[in-house]
Design a protein around this motif. Structure first.
Motif, mmCIF file in Angstrom:
data_model
loop_
_atom_site.group_PDB
_atom_site.id
_atom_site.type_symbol
_atom_site.label_atom_id
_atom_site.label_comp_id
_atom_site.label_asym_id
_atom_site.label_seq_id
_atom_site.Cartn_x
_atom_site.Cartn_y
_atom_site.Cartn_z
ATOM 1 N N TYR A 428 21.069 29.260 76.901
ATOM 2 C CA TYR A 428 21.797 29.062 75.552
ATOM 3 C C TYR A 428 20.723 28.910 74.407
ATOM 4 O O TYR A 428 20.999 29.558 73.334
ATOM 5 C CB TYR A 428 22.891 28.224 75.450
ATOM 6 C CG TYR A 428 23.780 28.134 76.741
ATOM 7 C CD1 TYR A 428 23.793 27.444 77.585
ATOM 8 C CD2 TYR A 428 24.829 29.591 76.840
ATOM 9 C CE1 TYR A 428 24.616 27.709 78.762
ATOM 10 C CE2 TYR A 428 25.473 29.459 77.713
ATOM 11 C CZ TYR A 428 25.327 28.590 78.813
ATOM 12 O OH TYR A 428 26.259 29.024 79.665
ATOM 13 N N LEU A 429 19.769 27.972 74.478
ATOM 14 C CA LEU A 429 18.746 27.901 73.550
ATOM 15 C C LEU A 429 18.057 29.127 73.448
ATOM 16 O O LEU A 429 17.630 29.651 72.043
ATOM 17 C CB LEU A 429 17.925 26.877 73.887
ATOM 18 C CG LEU A 429 18.479 25.426 73.937
ATOM 19 C CD1 LEU A 429 17.820 24.271 74.670
ATOM 20 C CD2 LEU A 429 18.948 25.027 72.517
ATOM 21 N N GLU A 431 19.014 32.056 74.039
ATOM 22 C CA GLU A 431 19.964 33.040 73.421
ATOM 23 C C GLU A 431 19.823 32.849 71.748
ATOM 24 O O GLU A 431 19.632 33.573 70.789
ATOM 25 C CB GLU A 431 21.217 32.943 73.827
ATOM 26 C CG GLU A 431 21.561 33.804 75.083
ATOM 27 C CD GLU A 431 22.878 33.304 75.677
ATOM 28 O OE1 GLU A 431 23.272 34.070 76.460
ATOM 29 O OE2 GLU A 431 23.784 32.718 74.913
ATOM 30 N N ALA A 432 20.167 31.536 71.387
ATOM 31 C CA ALA A 432 19.791 31.290 70.060
ATOM 32 C C ALA A 432 18.527 31.593 69.478
ATOM 33 O O ALA A 432 18.654 32.258 68.416
ATOM 34 C CB ALA A 432 20.052 29.718 69.732
ATOM 35 N N ARG B 413 24.764 21.066 70.506
ATOM 36 C CA ARG B 413 23.299 21.281 70.884
ATOM 37 C C ARG B 413 22.775 21.984 72.139
ATOM 38 O O ARG B 413 22.168 22.666 72.298
ATOM 39 C CB ARG B 413 22.760 19.712 71.069
ATOM 40 C CG ARG B 413 21.465 19.521 70.570
ATOM 41 C CD ARG B 413 20.676 18.260 70.973
ATOM 42 N NE ARG B 413 21.034 17.802 72.340
ATOM 43 C CZ ARG B 413 20.154 18.282 73.308
ATOM 44 N NH1 ARG B 413 18.854 18.606 72.979
ATOM 45 N NH2 ARG B 413 20.276 18.153 74.531
ATOM 46 N N PHE B 415 25.005 24.484 73.093
ATOM 47 C CA PHE B 415 25.712 25.643 72.966
ATOM 48 C C PHE B 415 25.554 26.095 71.532
ATOM 49 O O PHE B 415 26.440 25.998 70.751
ATOM 50 C CB PHE B 415 27.120 25.626 73.489
ATOM 51 C CG PHE B 415 27.438 25.445 74.907
ATOM 52 C CD1 PHE B 415 27.621 24.170 75.351
ATOM 53 C CD2 PHE B 415 27.268 26.308 75.786
ATOM 54 C CE1 PHE B 415 27.571 23.959 76.652
ATOM 55 C CE2 PHE B 415 27.093 26.136 77.171
ATOM 56 C CZ PHE B 415 27.697 25.222 77.689
ATOM 57 N N PRO B 416 24.304 26.417 71.112
ATOM 58 C CA PRO B 416 23.900 26.482 69.501
ATOM 59 C C PRO B 416 24.732 27.713 68.882
ATOM 60 O O PRO B 416 24.853 27.744 67.903
ATOM 61 C CB PRO B 416 22.373 26.532 69.580
ATOM 62 C CG PRO B 416 22.090 26.788 70.920
ATOM 63 C CD PRO B 416 23.072 26.403 71.890
ATOM 64 N N LEU B 417 25.206 28.550 69.870
ATOM 65 C CA LEU B 417 25.770 29.878 69.265
ATOM 66 C C LEU B 417 27.306 29.549 69.283
ATOM 67 O O LEU B 417 27.907 30.481 68.571
ATOM 68 C CB LEU B 417 25.370 31.067 69.818
ATOM 69 C CG LEU B 417 23.887 31.414 70.073
ATOM 70 C CD1 LEU B 417 23.711 32.504 70.756
ATOM 71 C CD2 LEU B 417 23.267 31.460 68.688
#
Lengths: 470, 538
Positions: A428-429, A431-432, B413, B415-417
């Motif tokens: 997820y990081l 992806e961000a 934090r 799952f920032p999106l």
């Protein structure tokens, strides 16, 4: 004073350049006011600017000079062939000083602070021994870095106790009587197997499926890793403060001058000099303050945290340095041109790499192993645009500031990207991050398009204008 | 009581020190009924500095020579110092602040006087979450109905007027069930999870007592829940007390649901901290954060000792458990503790954030808070009377809502999106829960809010936050709608101390803010560039 007056020969052809890690390059050498430029005839190498980034400093001041006394590595086996020393000290004197310092590591210039002309020097411990030996050349050398009437600081990375005990084995510290203009500060930084054990304990704690917050925090504390980070950063801040705020020159050494000394000098430069926070500047810093300065990578990075066999010389000194850089990067997210991935990549390659950059323990060994002919350099791969784009920080805004990191324990955090990297997917990081990079790319494309369209519009307008006039 | 009776000295010359955040301000200090004002001298900025007196948690005064220093510790963890000329002025001002910051009356509090330009009274109060949420549920399933049995708050003083209950159950059954539950909090629908056809309910503890009483209507209610859910659905009763605590509760009239009485429902215990120990944990954490000189060992020791992160882990784990049971095992969940107003709401609201993408949008999140905290009867007035610095004797304070916000931050934090809002919104909610010019967090229940006419006489926080100029600080520029459930890692290594809240004032926020601003610039720059592409002209 015109630069032209100082440049006797601005250009020389058919120069061959030998450097560590790169194949020999032939080309035309040009001298400008601030740079040496080598323009290569061969197709596949680029132009090379600034062979030694401190030449810039020397050019301006003329208090320093390049010395080739070590060009056969005979005077100091762990130093590079070229070092920067005060102008007033000749090579003979250097030979004598080398015999007075551990491993022959006589004091050399590490960093020159342009703002006020103060310098950081580094060396090995003075071999005073139990007899209180002294070496006048050594005293003259470091006193040469002081301005008239000013004092300097000697930062010893051992506690006073340890420094005193070192005398029994032939080592010691600079005594006030012989070095009256220098004030000595002891800032103990841990080294050797204690650091390796700290790493092992930390990695164990990170891998444990603890399911219990108290146990996790307990083990984190017991590993002492963050304590070491705090120690190192505090000492680096102290060094930087001496230079920038007190306006005093400093000499840094521990025992051998190849571990904690280098941590402090390189971190102090990150704090003081914006250029070390750019990608090229940081690469140059690592080359200068770690690789060429003789940090024994081969020994220190022989084994990491999981190895079962007996540890000898291993210690995560370089990893601690990278962790400290990461702490500063986290506190100042817009001040670094590179991102966390760059640091992670360096950590990986220091321990195991297909490139030759981190092989060997010092320049002398690398020359003997003929690494520049036989191996590829990490930098040549990293500096390709396709790789560099992944390692650049999109939030970077160049600034000229000195950045002071907070060393309060609350400000220091565990470096997830290294220690908790494999615990859970950073998908997820990532992806961000991808998203951010895509946004920036798209932004640039659109901007380019807008510019083209604007130009077309302007052209059309002038055409109309021309058609209208009779 | 007139405010002016409590104000001894109207004004004095003072200097305000604001820590690393901003340079000191010098000017004339005034105490009004609700605020501390500093009117800057001619050489300073023209802005007036205001502090809502209600946000003062504790006050310390010191006098030396002919001036004095007042240290104000605020509920949002900021520490301010005032250097005042004149000993008597210092003492008087200190006394006035002390008296005014601890007034208990709701209807004379500032929200009833706050009339900012640009906002209309009555805005944003109109959305009634249970009613709106019911419309959403009704679209997915017709097993539920909206009941107004609590119209006059007679049945349950802490519930809202309308609640969602199984269609098959009529109001008499609800009334009986209410008498069997502590505080009248009978089981009601909290969340309906359409993809698996299961539901999440909440209530308070059943009043079984030492005689092991039963209530047929309460049992009927829970039977109807299972019947209306996915065929063959099981039920879990998630009790947020330890098995021992739950058993002991019987001695004082409470207890647990007997296994035999509720076939199809299995009971699980997941103890969550509440009340006094939770407040102490908060206080100790803030103390530890406030000391920059300590060694690393001591810091980590204190961090471990205060157990705040352990509470975060427990809360998130329990919410994950509830969410997993619903999504993966197709089971219905009933959550309750003792009173059903603290840890119960923590679990139900977090479970919804995990499962429901709508609650991760800004509008959805606001609705979630209104529905699952404010209208569900979390006693904000009592819980947020004092924060971590208070020296008053603790009564009913507990940072349960803050614990919820911390858990949300952990989710953001990891799952920032996936959250449409950023840390800014969570920090704003923390501040306003403790002291606010808006009326949203006043009182302890809907009943009290109706009595005090909060909705007609104060402004809603949401109308304040939803103004366009605030959005930039509150929105997450990287948000992308994520239709899936988000499963946080609750490994201790994955949970972090919420620096942005607990270390907000001790470390200069500048670099982080600059970075946030930069990200925004990059994102909006793209949008503007897209918008400004000239269209081809004929």
């Amino acid at each position: 004073m015109e630069f032209a007056e100082l440049i006797k020969t601005p250009r020389v052809d058919n120069v061959v350049l030998h450097r560590p890690f790169y194949p020999a390059v032939e080309g035309t050498l040009c001298l400008t006011g601030h740079h040496l430029i080598l323009s290569s005839r061969q197709d596949n190498t680029e132009e090379l600017w600034l062979l030694h980034s401190n030449i810039d400093a020397i050019d301006k001041t003329s208090e320093w000079r390049l010395s080739y006394v070590n060009k056969e590595f005979a005077v100091c086996p762990s130093y590079p062939p070229i070092v920067i020393v005060p102008k007033s000290i000749d090579d003979e004197a250097l030979r004598k000083v080398a015999m007075f310092r551990h491993g022959g590591r006589f004091p050399v210039l590490s960093y020159y602070h342009k703002k006020n002309g103060m310098v950081i020097m580094r060396s090995g411990q003075p071999l005073t021994g139990t007899n209180g030996r002294r070496c006048k050349e050594d005293e003259k050398l470091i006193n040469a870095t002081l301005r008239a009437g000013k004092r300097g600081y000697i930062i010893d990375t051992r506690s006073l106790n340890v420094a005193q005990q070192a005398r029994a084995k032939g080592g010691g510290f600079e005594q006030e009587a012989h070095y009256p203009q220098w004030r000595r500060i002891h800032k103990s930084i841990e080294r050797y197997h204690i650091l390796q054990e700290s790493l092992i304990k930390l990695v164990e704690a990170c891998n444990e499926q603890a399911h219990n917050m108290d146990r996790w925090l307990s083990k984190l504390e017991a590993s002492n890793w963050l304590t070491h980070i705090k120690e190192i950063l505090t000492t680096a801040c102290l060094a930087a403060q001496c230079i920038d705020r007190e306006g005093a020159s400093i000499l840094i050494h521990g025992t051998e001058g190849i571990d904690s000394t280098l941590q402090v000098t390189s971190l102090a430069q990150i704090i003081l000099e914006p250029r070390s926070r750019t990608i090229r500047g940081f690469e140059a810093l690592i080359e200068r303050e770690w690789l060429q300065a003789g940090h024994p990578f081969q020994q220190r990075c022989a084994q990491s945290a999981y190895c079962n066999s007996k540890q000898k010389w291993e210690a995560p000194v370089f990893l601690l340095f990278l962790d400290c850089v990461w702490q500063i990067l986290r506190q100042f997210p817009c001040s670094f041109e590179f991102n966390e991935r760059f640091l992670t990549m360096l950590f990986e390659h220091a321990y195991a790499s297909q490139f030759g950059t981190f092989l060997g323990n010092n320049e002398s060994e690398r020359c003997k192993l003929k690494l520049q002919q036989k191996t590829m350099s990490l930098w040549s791969w990293v500096n390709r645009p396709s790789e560099l784009s992944k390692l650049t920080n999109p939030l970077f805004e160049a600034n000229n500031l000195v950045i002071w990191p907070s060393v309060a324990p609350q400000s220091l955090q565990l470096w997830e990207g290294i220690f908790l990297r494999w615990n859970r997917t950073s998908k997820y990081l990532d992806e961000a991050y991808e998203e951010m990079v895509n946004i920036i790319e798209y932004n640039k494309e659109l901007q380019a398009k807008v510019n083209i369209l604007r130009r077309q519009l302007a052209e059309l307008e002038t055409e109309d204008g021309m058609q209208e006039s009779p | 009581m007139e405010f002016s009776e409590l104000i001894r000295t109207g004004r004095a010359q003072a200097q305000l020190l604001r820590g690393p955040e901003a340079p000191p301000l010098r000017g004339t200090l005034c105490v009004t009924g609700h605020h501390l004002l500093l009117s800057p001298g001619p050489q300073s900025t023209p802005d007036l500095w205001l502090l809502l007196l209600r946000s003062v948690d504790s006050i310390e005064k010191r006098v030396a020579g002919d001036s004095g220093t007042i240290t104000l510790r605020c509920k949002d963890l900021r520490v301010l110092q005032l250097e005042i000329e004149g000993v008597e002025a210092t003492l008087d001002i200190a006394r006035s602040i002390e008296a005014l910051s601890s007034l208990e009356s709701v209807i004379t509090s500032f929200p009833f006087f706050y009339r900012p330009k640009g906002l209309r009274l009555g805005d944003s109060w109109h959305f009634l979450p249970p009613e709106r949420y019911y419309k959403r549920v009704a679209r997915e399933t017709d097993a539920w109905r909206l009941s107004e049995v609590n119209e006059d708050f007679g049945l349950c003083p802490s519930y809202p007027r309308a609640v969602i209950v199984p269609r098959a159950v009529d109001d008499d059954v609800l009334a009986r069930s209410a008498r069997f539950r502590q505080g009248g909090r009978f089981p009601v629908l909290s969340y309906s999870h359409a993809p698996s056809g299961t539901v999440l309910l909440r209530s308070s503890q059943p009043l079984t007592g030492p005689q092991k009483r039963r209530c047929a209507e309460d049992e009927e209610l829970l039977r109807a829940v299972l019947a209306g859910a996915r065929p063959g659905a099981r039920g879990f009763i998630l009790d947020t007390r330890s098995a021992q605590a739950a058993k002991q509760a019987r001695m004082t009239g409470g207890g647990t649901e007997a296994k035999a009485a509720y076939p199809g429902w299995k009971r699980l215990h997941r103890p969550l901290e509440r009340g006094r120990p939770l407040q102490e944990s908060f206080v100790r954490l803030v103390e530890a954060c406030g000391d920059p000189e300590q060694s690393m060992d001591r810091w980590l020791s204190r961090l471990e000792g205060c157990r705040w992160l352990a509470h975060v882990k427990e809360a998130l784990s329990t919410a994950c458990l509830a969410a997993q049971a619903m999504e993966r095992e197709g089971a219905c969940i009933l959550v309750h503790g003792a009173e059903g107003t603290d840890s119960t709401l923590l679990v139900t609201s977090l479970a919804q954030l995990i499962l429901d993408p709508m609650s991760r949008t800004i509008a959805g999140f606001q609705e979630l808070i209104e529905r699952e905290w404010i209208q569900a009867g979390h006693p904000f007035q009592l819980r947020c009377a004092h924060s971590a610095f208070s020296q008053a004797r603790p009564k009913h304070e507990a940072p349960t809502f803050l614990l919820f916000l911390d858990c949300v931050w952990q989710l953001g934090r990891q799952f920032p999106l996936s959250l449409e809002f950023g840390e800014g919104l969570l920090l704003a909610l923390f501040e306003h829960a403790y002291a606010s010019p808006f009326g949203t967090f006043l009182c302890n229940s809907e009943k009290e809010r109706c009595l005090c006419e909060v909705r007609t006489r104060t402004h809603s926080l949401w109308s304040g936050l939803n103004q366009p100029k605030e959005q930039r600080k509150l929105r997450n520029p990287l948000y992308v709608l994520n239709p899936l459930a988000i499963w946080p890692s609750v490994e201790p290594q994955s949970l972090r101390l919420w620096q942005g809240l607990f270390l907000r004032w001790t470390h200069p926020p500048e670099p982080a803010e600059v970075a946030w601003e930069k990200v925004w610039q990059i994102v909006t720059g793209r949008e503007e560039t897209e918008g400004s592409q000239p269209t081809a002209s004929a």
